[in-house]
Scaffold this active site. Structure first.
Site, PDB file in Angstrom:
ATOM      1  N   SER A   1       0.837  -1.201   0.000  1.00 38.45           N
ATOM      2  CA  SER A   1       0.000   0.000   0.000  1.00 38.45           C
ATOM      3  C   SER A   1       0.877   1.258   0.000  1.00 38.45           C
ATOM      4  O   SER A   1       1.692   1.446  -0.891  1.00 38.45           O
ATOM      5  CB  SER A   1      -0.969  -0.040   1.186  1.00 38.45           C
ATOM      6  OG  SER A   1      -2.014   0.894   1.028  1.00 38.45           O
TER       7      SER A   1
ATOM      8  N   ASP B   1      -9.308  -5.032  -5.203  1.00 40.78           N
ATOM      9  CA  ASP B   1      -8.656  -3.900  -4.534  1.00 40.78           C
ATOM     10  C   ASP B   1      -9.076  -2.607  -5.231  1.00 40.78           C
ATOM     11  O   ASP B   1      -9.032  -2.509  -6.458  1.00 40.78           O
ATOM     12  CB  ASP B   1      -7.142  -4.094  -4.608  1.00 40.78           C
ATOM     13  CG  ASP B   1      -6.340  -3.025  -3.894  1.00 40.78           C
ATOM     14  OD1 ASP B   1      -6.940  -2.104  -3.307  1.00 40.78           O
ATOM     15  OD2 ASP B   1      -5.097  -3.125  -3.930  1.00 40.78           O
TER      16      ASP B   1
ATOM     17  N   HIS C   1      -7.887  -5.265  -0.937  1.00 39.36           N
ATOM     18  CA  HIS C   1      -6.657  -4.567  -0.573  1.00 39.36           C
ATOM     19  C   HIS C   1      -6.036  -5.124   0.713  1.00 39.36           C
ATOM     20  O   HIS C   1      -6.689  -5.200   1.752  1.00 39.36           O
ATOM     21  CB  HIS C   1      -6.965  -3.076  -0.403  1.00 39.36           C
ATOM     22  CG  HIS C   1      -5.780  -2.208  -0.234  1.00 39.36           C
ATOM     23  ND1 HIS C   1      -4.837  -2.020  -1.217  1.00 39.36           N
ATOM     24  CD2 HIS C   1      -5.360  -1.440   0.825  1.00 39.36           C
ATOM     25  CE1 HIS C   1      -3.910  -1.184  -0.796  1.00 39.36           C
ATOM     26  NE2 HIS C   1      -4.191  -0.827   0.439  1.00 39.36           N
TER      27      HIS C   1
END
Length: 314
Positions: free
Chosen positions: A176, A255, A287
């Site tokens: 991320s 995601d 995600h």
């Protein structure tokens, strides 16, 4: 701007009319306070690694930056310790404002990679917004990479890296927001280099967080360069000079950042960068699912793909 790091949720009893701005991970109140929606994340001590056959120590490398270092315990008992281990610099996710290298989920992930891949992992504890606005976390991650690279001649401050680390085989990885910072580090190395003997072999991006005109990111970074700031929207010239020969991009089909992660891989290929890009996709996954649920069978598949990538197995 004040952080909510040590605040109880009871301090955040406010009404809709008290909110000046709303973002994905925090609200900005009219009185100047910033309420980060910090998830519950249990912190664990270094002894947590014993469950995985891993030794862990926490090292403060500056007043602002610490690292959690993972070492396979087998190196201390092996009769042959002449073969040094690759070093993985890992940068955790959390939207630049949450999470910790010392949390249970990221300590477990670091332990799994250390044990499965037989590597040294250095996980970065960087400054979070709003206590330290961006680009502090980028600067902290760079400081951690410089610290790792300082061991290239075996004379750095950390014995585990001096004795057991192969600094010609550094991997930079992040998930991320950590993936975003990983790219920025590799672009910077491509521009100014690392000390002699230190070399980055590969980059591993897990569900990376890129974007153009991301209003939340620009708010967190008061000195931003506009919607196409290259720290969030990778510039072609930065892609072309990524300082490694191999990149693995891991995507999750559901995601919300799937598209920008796929675009990153495509643009890296087209940039003129002279390296190899691998893309892995997990169907029906969201995600950072592999961090949020380490028991998911697909989380294990990701870890094994990382192991294969590090050891350059086809």
């Amino acid at each position: 701007m004040s952080s909510n790091t040590n605040s109880s949720e009871s301090e955040w009893n406010y009404s809709e009319s008290d909110i000046a701005k709303k973002f994905l991970f925090f609200n900005v109140l009219k009185d100047g306070r910033i309420h980060v929606f910090t998830p519950t994340s249990k912190m664990v001590p270094p002894s947590f690694g014993s469950t995985f056959g891993v030794l862990i120590k926490d090292v403060e490398i500056s007043k602002d930056v610490s690292v959690r270092v993972f070492l396979p315990s087998s190196v201390l008992t092996s009769a042959c310790t002449t073969q040094k281990l690759p070093v993985v610099l890992f940068i955790h996710g959390g939207g630049f404002c949450m999470r910790s290298a010392f949390s249970e989920d990221y300590t477990r992930f670091g332990s799994h990679i250390t044990a499965d891949a037989n590597v040294i992992v250095v996980s970065v504890e960087y400054g979070l917004f709003p206590a330290r606005p961006l680009p502090a976390c980028y600067d902290d991650s760079w400081a951690a990479l410089e610290w790792v690279a300082s061991h290239s001649k075996g004379t750095g401050p950390e014995p585990w890296l001096n004795d057991y680390g192969d600094l010609s085989r550094i991997f930079v990885s992040g998930n991320s927001a950590g993936g975003t910072m990983s790219h920025t580090l590799l672009a910077k190395v491509g521009s100014i280099g690392l000390p002699e003997g230190a070399k980055i072999e590969g980059m591993i991006l897990l569900h990376p967080y890129f974007g153009e005109g991301d209003k939340m990111w620009m708010f967190m970074c008061p000195t931003n360069l506009g919607p196409r700031d290259p720290r969030m929207k990778p510039a072609v010239e930065d892609l072309a000079r990524i300082a490694c020969g191999r990149v693995l991009v891991v995507l999750a089909e559901k995601d919300f950042l799937y598209g920008v992660g796929k675009l990153y891989a495509d643009e890296l290929i087209k940039s003129g960068w002279n390296g190899k890009v691998e893309v892995m996709e997990n169907k029906e996954k969201e995600h950072c699912f592999n961090i949020n649920d380490h028991t998911d069978p697909e989380a294990s598949v990701i870890r094994q793909r990382i192991v294969s990538f590090i050891h350059n197995r086809s």
